[in-house]
Design a protein around this motif. Sequence first.
Motif, short mmCIF file in Angstrom:
data_model
loop_
_atom_site.label_atom_id
_atom_site.label_comp_id
_atom_site.label_asym_id
_atom_site.label_seq_id
_atom_site.Cartn_x
_atom_site.Cartn_y
_atom_site.Cartn_z
N ASP A 51 0.82 -1.22 0.00
CA ASP A 51 0.00 0.00 0.00
C ASP A 51 0.85 1.26 0.00
N GLY A 52 1.90 1.26 -0.82
CA GLY A 52 2.68 2.47 -1.01
C GLY A 52 3.73 2.76 0.06
N LYS A 53 3.96 1.81 0.97
CA LYS A 53 4.97 2.01 2.02
C LYS A 53 5.83 0.75 2.15
N ILE A 54 7.09 0.95 2.48
CA ILE A 54 8.00 -0.17 2.72
C ILE A 54 7.69 -0.75 4.09
N VAL A 55 7.46 -2.07 4.14
CA VAL A 55 7.08 -2.73 5.39
C VAL A 55 8.07 -3.82 5.81
N GLU A 56 9.07 -4.09 4.95
CA GLU A 56 10.02 -5.14 5.29
C GLU A 56 11.33 -4.91 4.53
N HIS A 57 12.43 -5.33 5.16
CA HIS A 57 13.76 -5.10 4.58
C HIS A 57 14.70 -6.27 4.87
N TRP A 58 15.36 -6.72 3.81
CA TRP A 58 16.44 -7.70 3.90
C TRP A 58 17.67 -7.09 3.23
N ASP A 59 18.85 -7.50 3.66
CA ASP A 59 20.03 -6.99 2.97
C ASP A 59 21.21 -7.94 3.09
N THR A 60 22.20 -7.71 2.25
CA THR A 60 23.53 -8.29 2.41
C THR A 60 24.54 -7.18 2.21
N ILE A 61 25.60 -7.22 3.00
CA ILE A 61 26.68 -6.24 2.91
C ILE A 61 27.97 -7.00 2.73
N GLU A 62 28.71 -6.69 1.66
CA GLU A 62 29.95 -7.42 1.38
C GLU A 62 31.08 -6.44 1.07
N LYS A 63 32.24 -6.72 1.61
CA LYS A 63 33.42 -5.89 1.36
C LYS A 63 33.81 -5.97 -0.11
N ILE A 64 34.16 -4.84 -0.71
CA ILE A 64 34.61 -4.79 -2.09
C ILE A 64 36.11 -5.05 -2.14
N ILE A 65 36.51 -6.03 -2.94
CA ILE A 65 37.91 -6.38 -3.09
C ILE A 65 38.58 -5.37 -4.03
N PRO A 66 39.76 -4.90 -3.73
CA PRO A 66 40.48 -4.03 -4.68
C PRO A 66 40.63 -4.72 -6.03
N ASP A 67 40.54 -3.95 -7.10
CA ASP A 67 40.59 -4.53 -8.45
C ASP A 67 41.82 -5.42 -8.65
N ALA A 68 42.95 -5.02 -8.07
CA ALA A 68 44.19 -5.76 -8.26
C ALA A 68 44.13 -7.16 -7.64
N GLU A 69 43.21 -7.37 -6.69
CA GLU A 69 43.10 -8.67 -6.01
C GLU A 69 41.96 -9.52 -6.55
N ALA A 70 41.13 -8.97 -7.42
CA ALA A 70 39.96 -9.68 -7.92
C ALA A 70 40.35 -10.76 -8.93
N MET A 71 39.50 -11.80 -9.01
CA MET A 71 39.75 -12.92 -9.91
C MET A 71 39.27 -12.64 -11.33
N ASN A 72 38.56 -11.53 -11.54
CA ASN A 72 38.17 -11.12 -12.88
C ASN A 72 38.25 -9.61 -12.97
N SER A 73 38.17 -9.09 -14.16
CA SER A 73 38.34 -7.65 -14.38
C SER A 73 37.02 -6.95 -14.71
N ASN A 74 35.89 -7.57 -14.35
CA ASN A 74 34.59 -7.04 -14.74
C ASN A 74 34.01 -6.04 -13.76
N GLY A 75 34.60 -5.92 -12.56
CA GLY A 75 34.10 -4.98 -11.58
C GLY A 75 32.95 -5.56 -10.79
N LYS A 76 32.73 -5.04 -9.59
CA LYS A 76 31.67 -5.50 -8.72
C LYS A 76 30.30 -5.09 -9.24
N PHE A 77 30.23 -4.01 -10.00
CA PHE A 77 28.94 -3.47 -10.43
C PHE A 77 28.85 -3.50 -11.97
N ASN A 78 29.01 -2.38 -12.65
CA ASN A 78 29.01 -2.33 -14.11
C ASN A 78 27.76 -2.94 -14.74
N PHE A 79 26.60 -2.44 -14.32
CA PHE A 79 25.34 -2.89 -14.92
C PHE A 79 25.14 -2.23 -16.28
#
Length: 289
Positions: A261-289
Amino acid sequence: MLKIYLLTVLTMAMLISCEAGNGDENMEKSNKQKVIELLKSIETGAQEPVAYINANKYIQHNQAVGDGLAGFGAALGALAELAANDPAMAPKVNTVRVFEDGDFVIAHTDYNFFGPKIGIDIFRFENGLIAEHWDNLQEKVEETASGRTQIDGPTEVLDKEKTEENKTLVKNLLKDVFFGADPDKISDYISTEKYHQHNPGVKDGLSGLGEALTALAEAGMPMVYEKNHAVFGEGNFVLSVSEGIFMKEKVAFYDIFRIEDGKIVEHWDTIEKIIPDAEAMNSNGKFNF
């Protein structure tokens, strides 16, 4: 064992994807069902759901996993080796809620994946096959401030005709409250009567949210949202993907909101540390939608 898993994943994907491209029964399944089956295969070892991944194009944004099917296969192999040495680490997958927005499918899952975790996965489809994947994983907590788990609550997608309205509500919440344009408008977006909280460190209600944010600020560790990258929704469920600072670390925030009915009544989330690009296993970035 890792090499065996990798070879199996690549071979099965190439063979079955070709059959799927010719219009077999796999293509008749919904994208939601394909995601559920693919995730469950992490637990069961079923090989057929690998066919739902585009064998020639699978862009990976999980920073701990290599790109393409090779990266997916290597992750499964490492997981199998870990479970062989410690049965308590055997993978478990229980996908609790799934919703979609166009070519994107969002899955909210209770995992044992290199340890107990809650995950929110995003899959992008092209021509019925998965071409891209993002996720955010957080350690599972047994005792939470609200007494709710990190993943329980309603799962049914309702009010599909209100999808765009609900996505706009969340976008405005982000602008006014999370990014500080007009924080006093918070009750315009979040219900003052019912706000069920699944963040493990936050109690129910607006008062619980305020208490948690105040405690963080007073401890010199404010939660800061710096940029929103995407908002996805279907009916009463909306996911926002953002980045910012939590506990003085650069993190990704994945927030799922349920609207009534037009109001937020529930919330779930996940929070994850962002790895520096130099340490990542791929070069695609965490976001880049």
